[in-house]
Write a protein that holds these residues in place. Structure first.
Motif, PDB file in Angstrom:
ATOM      1  N   HIS A   1      -0.389  11.373   2.583  1.00  0.00           N
ATOM      2  CA  HIS A   1      -0.650  11.975   1.269  1.00  0.00           C
ATOM      3  C   HIS A   1      -0.369  13.477   1.296  1.00  0.00           C
ATOM      4  O   HIS A   1       0.248  14.024   0.360  1.00  0.00           O
ATOM      5  CB  HIS A   1      -2.102  11.725   0.854  1.00  0.00           C
ATOM      6  CG  HIS A   1      -2.346  10.381   0.237  1.00  0.00           C
ATOM      7  ND1 HIS A   1      -1.935  10.071  -1.036  1.00  0.00           N
ATOM      8  CD2 HIS A   1      -2.964   9.268   0.734  1.00  0.00           C
ATOM      9  CE1 HIS A   1      -2.287   8.820  -1.317  1.00  0.00           C
ATOM     10  NE2 HIS A   1      -2.916   8.314  -0.266  1.00  0.00           N
TER      11      HIS A   1
ATOM     12  N   ASP B   1       4.103   5.737  -5.464  1.00  0.00           N
ATOM     13  CA  ASP B   1       3.965   5.815  -6.924  1.00  0.00           C
ATOM     14  C   ASP B   1       3.026   6.945  -7.324  1.00  0.00           C
ATOM     15  O   ASP B   1       3.281   7.662  -8.304  1.00  0.00           O
ATOM     16  CB  ASP B   1       3.444   4.484  -7.474  1.00  0.00           C
ATOM     17  CG  ASP B   1       4.523   3.418  -7.555  1.00  0.00           C
ATOM     18  OD1 ASP B   1       5.718   3.769  -7.438  1.00  0.00           O
ATOM     19  OD2 ASP B   1       4.175   2.230  -7.721  1.00  0.00           O
ATOM     20  N   GLN B   2       1.943   7.111  -6.593  1.00  0.00           N
ATOM     21  CA  GLN B   2       0.985   8.174  -6.899  1.00  0.00           C
ATOM     22  C   GLN B   2       1.634   9.551  -6.840  1.00  0.00           C
ATOM     23  O   GLN B   2       1.262  10.459  -7.590  1.00  0.00           O
ATOM     24  CB  GLN B   2      -0.186   8.121  -5.917  1.00  0.00           C
ATOM     25  CG  GLN B   2      -1.076   6.906  -6.056  1.00  0.00           C
ATOM     26  CD  GLN B   2      -2.142   6.865  -4.977  1.00  0.00           C
ATOM     27  OE1 GLN B   2      -2.708   7.889  -4.587  1.00  0.00           O
ATOM     28  NE2 GLN B   2      -2.414   5.678  -4.459  1.00  0.00           N
ATOM     29  N   HIS B   3       2.606   9.704  -5.933  1.00  0.00           N
ATOM     30  CA  HIS B   3       3.252  11.009  -5.756  1.00  0.00           C
ATOM     31  C   HIS B   3       4.620  11.079  -6.428  1.00  0.00           C
ATOM     32  O   HIS B   3       5.304  12.100  -6.312  1.00  0.00           O
ATOM     33  CB  HIS B   3       3.400  11.304  -4.263  1.00  0.00           C
ATOM     34  CG  HIS B   3       2.103  11.526  -3.560  1.00  0.00           C
ATOM     35  ND1 HIS B   3       1.517  12.770  -3.424  1.00  0.00           N
ATOM     36  CD2 HIS B   3       1.248  10.646  -2.943  1.00  0.00           C
ATOM     37  CE1 HIS B   3       0.380  12.660  -2.761  1.00  0.00           C
ATOM     38  NE2 HIS B   3       0.191  11.387  -2.457  1.00  0.00           N
ATOM     39  N   ASP B   4       5.001  10.012  -7.129  1.00  0.00           N
ATOM     40  CA  ASP B   4       6.298   9.953  -7.798  1.00  0.00           C
ATOM     41  C   ASP B   4       7.434  10.237  -6.809  1.00  0.00           C
ATOM     42  O   ASP B   4       8.322  11.050  -7.071  1.00  0.00           O
ATOM     43  CB  ASP B   4       6.350  10.939  -8.963  1.00  0.00           C
ATOM     44  CG  ASP B   4       7.537  10.666  -9.891  1.00  0.00           C
ATOM     45  OD1 ASP B   4       8.037   9.523  -9.914  1.00  0.00           O
ATOM     46  OD2 ASP B   4       7.975  11.609 -10.591  1.00  0.00           O
TER      47      ASP B   4
ATOM     48  N   ARG C   1       0.840  -1.210   0.000  1.00  0.00           N
ATOM     49  CA  ARG C   1       0.000   0.000   0.000  1.00  0.00           C
ATOM     50  C   ARG C   1       0.870   1.253   0.000  1.00  0.00           C
ATOM     51  O   ARG C   1       0.582   2.223  -0.704  1.00  0.00           O
ATOM     52  CB  ARG C   1      -0.920   0.013   1.226  1.00  0.00           C
ATOM     53  CG  ARG C   1      -2.097  -0.946   1.146  1.00  0.00           C
ATOM     54  CD  ARG C   1      -2.900  -0.933   2.429  1.00  0.00           C
ATOM     55  NE  ARG C   1      -3.452   0.377   2.729  1.00  0.00           N
ATOM     56  CZ  ARG C   1      -3.964   0.718   3.907  1.00  0.00           C
ATOM     57  NH1 ARG C   1      -3.952  -0.154   4.909  1.00  0.00           N
ATOM     58  NH2 ARG C   1      -4.471   1.921   4.092  1.00  0.00           N
TER      59      ARG C   1
ATOM     60  N   SER D   1       2.668  15.633  -0.703  1.00  0.00           N
ATOM     61  CA  SER D   1       2.300  16.734  -1.594  1.00  0.00           C
ATOM     62  C   SER D   1       2.945  18.052  -1.186  1.00  0.00           C
ATOM     63  O   SER D   1       3.272  18.890  -2.037  1.00  0.00           O
ATOM     64  CB  SER D   1       0.775  16.911  -1.613  1.00  0.00           C
ATOM     65  OG  SER D   1       0.126  15.776  -2.140  1.00  0.00           O
TER      66      SER D   1
ATOM     67  N   GLU E   1      -2.926   7.692   6.925  1.00  0.00           N
ATOM     68  CA  GLU E   1      -2.730   7.615   5.479  1.00  0.00           C
ATOM     69  C   GLU E   1      -3.027   8.940   4.799  1.00  0.00           C
ATOM     70  O   GLU E   1      -2.279   9.382   3.920  1.00  0.00           O
ATOM     71  CB  GLU E   1      -3.595   6.504   4.882  1.00  0.00           C
ATOM     72  CG  GLU E   1      -3.334   6.294   3.403  1.00  0.00           C
ATOM     73  CD  GLU E   1      -3.957   5.020   2.868  1.00  0.00           C
ATOM     74  OE1 GLU E   1      -4.027   4.880   1.625  1.00  0.00           O
ATOM     75  OE2 GLU E   1      -4.349   4.145   3.670  1.00  0.00           O
TER      76      GLU E   1
ATOM     77  N   ASN F   1       2.355   1.841  -3.383  1.00  0.00           N
ATOM     78  CA  ASN F   1       1.365   2.440  -4.282  1.00  0.00           C
ATOM     79  C   ASN F   1       1.189   3.933  -4.007  1.00  0.00           C
ATOM     80  O   ASN F   1       1.048   4.740  -4.941  1.00  0.00           O
ATOM     81  CB  ASN F   1       0.022   1.723  -4.138  1.00  0.00           C
ATOM     82  CG  ASN F   1       0.040   0.322  -4.725  1.00  0.00           C
ATOM     83  OD1 ASN F   1       0.832   0.026  -5.621  1.00  0.00           O
ATOM     84  ND2 ASN F   1      -0.825  -0.549  -4.223  1.00  0.00           N
ATOM     85  N   ILE F   2       1.184   4.305  -2.740  1.00  0.00           N
ATOM     86  CA  ILE F   2       1.068   5.723  -2.381  1.00  0.00           C
ATOM     87  C   ILE F   2       2.260   6.508  -2.930  1.00  0.00           C
ATOM     88  O   ILE F   2       2.112   7.597  -3.496  1.00  0.00           O
ATOM     89  CB  ILE F   2       0.978   5.889  -0.848  1.00  0.00           C
ATOM     90  CG1 ILE F   2      -0.353   5.342  -0.331  1.00  0.00           C
ATOM     91  CG2 ILE F   2       1.123   7.358  -0.446  1.00  0.00           C
ATOM     92  CD1 ILE F   2      -0.431   5.255   1.187  1.00  0.00           C
TER      93      ILE F   2
END
Length: 310
Positions: free
Chosen positions: A267, A57-60, A51, A271, A263, A54-55
């Motif tokens: 995020h 990856d979402q934020h590179d 998990r 960011s 979580e 994946n997080i």
């Protein structure tokens, strides 16, 4: 030694994950038996680590994963998944024993076993180490020599705060080269009225309102002109984990506080700031060798005579 010149504030910070499961934590050590790890207490760390991958990856974002050898052995594909994602693989020891509660020989066996396992699984050199519960202090400075001899290039094993479990408030707050020839990168603190306030992540990040944590990070970077390093655990994004019984109120609060918010906060953190691995953020390129340590063969020979530490 801080690794930076001309007072130019680095743009990135170091994101680190201590890959251990909920039943490994110090708060539960009085009620959880080692033989029950993964048996009576079901394994959840692999799913939670994926998990996190994946997080990221979402934020590179790339990060450093300090993975417990016990976890790597129980989940043999996890180290490869971390490396495949472009992240740095590092060691959290093997058996999650506090470094200051081990003999020197037991510590040597623990770190060598973990390092060799991770390198065999991933095919990559493991540069970094983090002691469970930041358990290197005045009473076991020999651990730095053992880490250097085992082929580690840096550690992040000290937290210069006062705490009932860990803490070296009198030690350096920033990256430095130790006399043993290994780089130590302490967990960040903010100096307020001559007292080091813990701001590095984990339970403190869940305790403080997110706006306050963000302020602390910004203040740290401006005040020190150093990158910030942050740590958390896979179990901290898992509010559905089994509830542990027979623990103190303090331990219960420390472990379960705001798990359901973690979580979302991660995020926001990813960011709001720029993140990278420890190796990249602290500019360890050129400061450490990318070649296999000359001690690797010695480590292999020592490991062949060791029994199970799991």
């Amino acid at each position: 030694m801080n690794g930076f010149t001309n007072n130019i504030l680095p743009t990135t910070n170091a994101l680190t994950i201590d890959v251990e499961d909920y039943f490994h934590v110090e708060a539960f050590s009085s009620v959880v038996k080692r033989e029950d790890w993964g048996n009576k207490y079901p394994l959840r760390v692999e799913k939670n680590t994926h998990r996190i991958l994946n997080i990221l990856d979402q934020h590179d974002v790339k990060a450093t994963f300090f993975i417990l050898g016990w976890v790597a052995e129980a989940c043999p594909n996890l180290a490869r998944a971390i490396v495949a994602g472009g992240h740095e693989l590092a060691s959290h020891g093997f058996a999650h024993q506090h470094a200051n509660k081990q003999t020197r020989e037991t510590f040597r066996q623990d770190i060598c076993r973990s390092k060799q396992l991770l390198e065999d699984q991933s095919g990559m050199r493991v540069h970094g180490y983090r002691a469970p519960s930041f358990s290197i202090g005045l009473g076991n400075t020999w651990a730095f020599e053992e880490l250097q001899q085992a082929g580690f290039s840096y550690t992040s094993s000290t937290y210069p705060v006062k705490h009932d479990i860990y803490g070296t408030p009198e030690w350096p707050r920033f990256k430095h080269l130790r006399q043993e020839g290994i780089i130590e990168i302490p967990i960040p603190t903010l100096n307020v009225l001559n007292r080091n306030v813990p701001i590095g992540g984990g339970g403190y990040f869940r305790l403080y309102p997110y706006a306050l944590s963000r302020y602390f990070i910004e203040r740290f970077r401006q005040q020190t002109q150093q990158p910030f390093s942050f740590y958390f655990h896979p179990w901290e994004i898992d509010p559905m984990q089994p509830q542990m019984h027979g623990i103190s109120i303090k331990s219960r609060v420390r472990h379960y506080l705001n798990l359901n918010r973690m979580e979302a906060r991660i995020h926001r953190l990813l960011s709001d700031f720029q993140w990278d691995t420890m190796y990249n953020t602290y500019q360890l390129h050129g400061l450490v060798s990318d070649e296999k340590s000359s001690n690797q063969e010695d480590s292999r020979q020592r490991l062949s005579s060791l029994g199970q530490l799991r």
